[in-house]
Design an enzyme around this catalytic site. Structure first.
Site, PDB file in Angstrom:
ATOM      1  N   HIS A 223       0.815  -1.226   0.000  1.00 32.02           N
ATOM      2  CA  HIS A 223       0.000   0.000   0.000  1.00 32.02           C
ATOM      3  C   HIS A 223       0.841   1.265   0.000  1.00 32.02           C
ATOM      4  CE1 HIS A 223      -3.456   2.493   0.296  1.00 32.02           C
ATOM      5  NE2 HIS A 223      -3.064   3.038   1.417  1.00 32.02           N
TER       6      HIS A 223
ATOM      7  N   HIS B  74       0.909   5.466  -1.949  1.00 30.17           N
ATOM      8  CA  HIS B  74       0.337   6.481  -2.848  1.00 30.17           C
ATOM      9  C   HIS B  74       1.578   7.235  -3.323  1.00 30.17           C
ATOM     10  CE1 HIS B  74      -3.877   6.321  -1.049  1.00 30.17           C
ATOM     11  NE2 HIS B  74      -3.180   5.817  -0.049  1.00 30.17           N
TER      12      HIS B  74
ATOM     13  N   GLU C 224      -8.034   5.580  -8.526  1.00 35.06           N
ATOM     14  CA  GLU C 224      -8.966   5.941  -7.458  1.00 35.06           C
ATOM     15  C   GLU C 224     -10.166   6.717  -7.984  1.00 35.06           C
ATOM     16  OE1 GLU C 224      -7.936   6.622  -3.181  1.00 35.06           O
ATOM     17  OE2 GLU C 224      -7.876   8.663  -3.961  1.00 35.06           O
TER      18      GLU C 224
ATOM     19  N   HIS D   6     -12.381   4.798  -2.955  1.00 29.45           N
ATOM     20  CA  HIS D   6     -11.547   5.311  -1.861  1.00 29.45           C
ATOM     21  C   HIS D   6     -11.870   4.727  -0.486  1.00 29.45           C
ATOM     22  CE1 HIS D   6     -10.616   8.363   1.303  1.00 29.45           C
ATOM     23  NE2 HIS D   6      -9.422   8.185   0.789  1.00 29.45           N
TER      24      HIS D   6
ATOM     25  N   HIS E 225      -9.939   1.524   1.152  1.00 30.99           N
ATOM     26  CA  HIS E 225      -9.507   1.818   2.525  1.00 30.99           C
ATOM     27  C   HIS E 225     -10.733   1.559   3.400  1.00 30.99           C
ATOM     28  CE1 HIS E 225      -6.883   4.676   0.231  1.00 30.99           C
ATOM     29  NE2 HIS E 225      -6.010   4.448   1.182  1.00 30.99           N
TER      30      HIS E 225
ATOM     31  N   GLU F  40     -10.474   2.142   9.006  1.00 31.28           N
ATOM     32  CA  GLU F  40      -9.169   2.682   9.398  1.00 31.28           C
ATOM     33  C   GLU F  40      -9.218   3.323  10.788  1.00 31.28           C
ATOM     34  OE1 GLU F  40      -7.613   5.540   6.622  1.00 31.28           O
ATOM     35  OE2 GLU F  40      -5.681   5.697   7.648  1.00 31.28           O
TER      36      GLU F  40
ATOM     37  N   ASP G 225       2.024   2.732   3.304  1.00 28.26           N
ATOM     38  CA  ASP G 225       1.186   3.902   3.038  1.00 28.26           C
ATOM     39  C   ASP G 225       2.087   4.981   2.442  1.00 28.26           C
ATOM     40  OD1 ASP G 225      -1.089   5.484   2.842  1.00 28.26           O
ATOM     41  OD2 ASP G 225      -1.877   4.770   4.745  1.00 28.26           O
TER      42      ASP G 225
HETATM   43 ZN   LIG Z   1      -3.965   4.816   1.609  1.00 25.39          ZN
END
Ligand SMILES: [Zn+2]
Length: 309
Positions: A8, A10, A90, A129, A156, A159, A266
């Site tokens: 994971h 971005h 996304e 998302h 996601h 969380e 992340d």
């Molecule tokens: Zn993320």
């Protein structure tokens, strides 16, 4: 050298490392600051971010990757990077017309990518998302399309405590200052589902597409049962969870239930680096006494297999 999977990232946020907290902060205000910074990120800066992030991954020996791209600009560089895995386009939003238009564009991009010669080692998937940032019909229809077409899906989910509270009660978290309106924009479900994130995704039929569930921290035993029965995998990002005050993911319970678990750093906006081995070391300390260290090391040395397979 065996595989090394960071499931994971971005990469397009690599330039936003100044947003990475040094001490735990509220996820809601962090998200507001992130959205605030993204308003003015230029295309050139985004491309430079992706390039820098990819170089950082390769420098620490990463072979497999799950990356989410909001701008979709990561697709081309990752397809030729030599890395394996999935880059997820996304899509999000509560405005149904706009969100469905974006979904249609994503379908075209994904179909186009699948025609690319040599397609397969880096696949292109869809990211819806999060349960709180997508219209329920977008979640339902997007997931159904992924299931029917065998396209990898990533979400996601579960969380933070704020996410669960919002889905259960519709109550917005309290945020002040210039980012408050951005947070409100992110959270505006037409009707409060009155369900926790995982049962909500299950009710919409989303789990049938076997999404890769990122974070999956705030779960009950029943939620883990739903994830296991749907044969979904989860991604554990313990350093981001710690810095955004999200709590400990029950890794021991997932492993006991036979749920496939990956580890991911992340983005640099909530992680000190993109080295998944540092992430695993943090996880070993976090779950000491509950999960054997070698079982955590194993998680980063499995190749990343998109869950549509
Ligand atoms: Zn993320």
């Amino acid at each position: 050298m065996g595989p090394l999977t960071n499931a994971h990232t971005h990469l397009e946020l690599t330039d936003l490392a100044h947003l990475c907290p040094t001490e735990p902060v509220s996820i809601v205000s962090w998200m507001g600051r992130l959205a605030w910074n993204l308003r003015k990120q230029s295309k050139a800066r985004t491309q430079a971010s992706i390039e820098r992030g990819t170089a950082e991954l390769q420098a620490c020996g990463t072979t497999h990757l799950g990356d989410i791209t909001r701008t979709w600009l990561s697709v081309e560089p990752l397809m030729v990077s030599g890395l394996h895995g999935v880059v997820y386009l996304e899509v999000m939003g509560h405005n149904k017309n706009k969100a469905f238009k974006r979904l249609e564009q994503a379908k075209i991009e994904i179909r186009k990518a699948r025609q690319y010669p040599g397609y397969g080692s880096m696949q292109v998937g869809l990211s819806l998302h999060a349960p709180y940032s997508c219209h329920p019909d977008l979640l339902r229809v997007g997931a159904e399309w992924c299931r029917a077409e065998g396209v990898p899906l990533c979400i996601h989910a579960a969380e933070s405590a704020a996410e669960t509270k919002f889905l259960l009660s519709g109550k917005l978290p309290l945020v002040k200052g210039p980012v408050a309106s951005l947070v409100k924009k992110l959270l505006s479900l037409p009707v409060s589902p009155g369900l926790r994130p995982i049962p909500y995704l299950a009710r919409l039929g989303v789990l049938a597409a076997r999404p890769l569930l990122v974070h999956a921290v705030h779960v009950t035993g029943d939620d883990i049962g739903l994830i296991a029965n749907a044969d979904c995998a989860v991604v554990h990002c313990p350093r981001s969870n710690d810095l955004l005050s999200c709590g400990r993911m029950p890794l021991d319970s997932y492993l006991a239930a036979g749920v496939p678990v990956y580890i991911g750093t992340d983005s640099r906006a909530s992680s000190p680096d993109l080295d998944v081995r540092a992430e695993a070391e943090f996880a070993q300390r976090l779950h000491a006494g509950l999960v054997e260290s070698q079982n955590i090391t194993h998680l980063i040395h499995q190749p990343f297999r998109p869950t549509s397979e």
